[in-house]
Enzyme design. Structure first.
Site, short mmCIF file in Angstrom:
data_model
loop_
_atom_site.label_atom_id
_atom_site.label_comp_id
_atom_site.label_asym_id
_atom_site.label_seq_id
_atom_site.Cartn_x
_atom_site.Cartn_y
_atom_site.Cartn_z
N ASP A 157 24.14 -10.96 4.65
CA ASP A 157 24.39 -11.87 3.53
C ASP A 157 25.87 -11.94 3.18
O ASP A 157 26.41 -13.02 2.93
CB ASP A 157 23.57 -11.44 2.31
CG ASP A 157 23.78 -12.36 1.13
OD1 ASP A 157 23.64 -13.59 1.30
OD2 ASP A 157 24.10 -11.86 0.04
N GLU A 169 10.30 4.34 3.15
CA GLU A 169 11.49 4.26 2.31
C GLU A 169 12.76 4.29 3.17
O GLU A 169 13.71 3.53 2.91
CB GLU A 169 11.49 5.41 1.29
CG GLU A 169 10.47 5.23 0.19
CD GLU A 169 9.00 5.45 0.61
OE1 GLU A 169 8.11 5.09 -0.18
OE2 GLU A 169 8.75 5.97 1.72
N LEU A 207 0.80 -1.22 0.00
CA LEU A 207 0.00 0.00 0.00
C LEU A 207 0.84 1.28 0.00
O LEU A 207 0.30 2.37 0.17
CB LEU A 207 -0.98 -0.02 1.18
CG LEU A 207 -1.96 -1.20 1.15
CD1 LEU A 207 -2.88 -1.16 2.36
CD2 LEU A 207 -2.77 -1.22 -0.13
N CYS A 208 2.15 1.16 -0.20
CA CYS A 208 3.01 2.34 -0.33
C CYS A 208 2.82 2.96 -1.70
O CYS A 208 2.68 2.26 -2.70
CB CYS A 208 4.47 1.96 -0.15
SG CYS A 208 4.98 1.75 1.55
#
Length: 162
Positions: free
Chosen positions: A128, A114, A75-76
Site C-alpha cells: 500500500d 497470529e 474461528l480463531c
C-alpha cells in the site's frame, strides 16, 4: 487421516473447545516476502520513499494485525499475546524484503494464525505504501516457519530456504 478440528459431527463450522487444554508456553514464527523493482527497494533502504518510513509503519501494522486475528478469522480464539515482533530483511540480490514475525503467549491454543496474519498485513502495508512507485510488487511465500508448545510440541519447516 486426521479429522478437521473446526467441523462438528454435523459437518458445520465450529470453534474448537479449548476449555480442558493445558495452559502452556506457545510461540510461532512465520515468514513472507515482497518482491519489487530494484529502484523501489533502494528507495526503501535509503529512507527515501515518498510516504516516509514504510518499514516502521508496516511493523506496527503487523503487530496490530496479530492482536486482531480473532476479529479477522472467524474461528480463531481471542488470545492474550505476550509478545509480537515483526522484522524485515532487505535482500538486494533478489529485489525483495523478507518479513518475519514471532508471536508468543501462555495459553490453551497456538499462535500460528497470529504469526501468519502479522506477516500478511505487514506485506500488504508495504504494498500500500509503495504502490504509487511500483504497482508490480508481488507478495508470496507466506508460511509458518516454526511452532512450539501445546500437545504437538515443536514443529519446524523443512524447507531449504528457511
Amino acid at each position: 487421516m486426521s479429522t478437521l478440528s473446526h467441523v462438528n459431527a454435523q459437518g458445520e463450522a465450529s470453534m474448537v473447545d479449548v476449555t480442558e487444554k493445558a495452559v502452556t508456553q506457545r510461540q510461532a514464527r512465520a515468514q513472507g516476502f515482497i518482491t519489487m523493482k530494484a529502484e523501489t527497494l533502494a528507495l526503501i533502504s535509503d529512507g527515501q520513499m515518498p510516504k516516509g518510513d514504510v518499514l516502521a509503519v508496516a511493523r506496527i501494522a503487523g503487530i496490530q494485525a496479530a492482536k486482531q486475528c480473532a476479529n479477522l478469522i472467524p474461528l480463531c480464539h481471542p488470545l492474550m499475546l505476550s509478545k509480537v515482533a515483526v522484522d524485515f530483511e532487505i535482500d538486494h540480490a533478489n529485489r525483495r524484503i523478507a518479513i518475519t514475525s514471532l508471536c508468543k503467549l501462555a495459553g490453551q491454543t497456538g499462535v500460528e494464525m497470529e504469526a501468519l496474519t502479522a506477516v500478511s498485513v505487514a506485506a500488504l502495508t508495504l504494498f500500500d505504501m509503495c504502490k504509487a512507485v511500483d504497482p508490480s510488487m508481488q507478495i508470496d511465500g507466506i508460511r509458518v516457519l516454526e511452532k512450539q508448545g501445546g500437545k504437538t510440541g515443536h514443529w519446524q519447516s523443512e524447507a531449504a530456504d528457511d
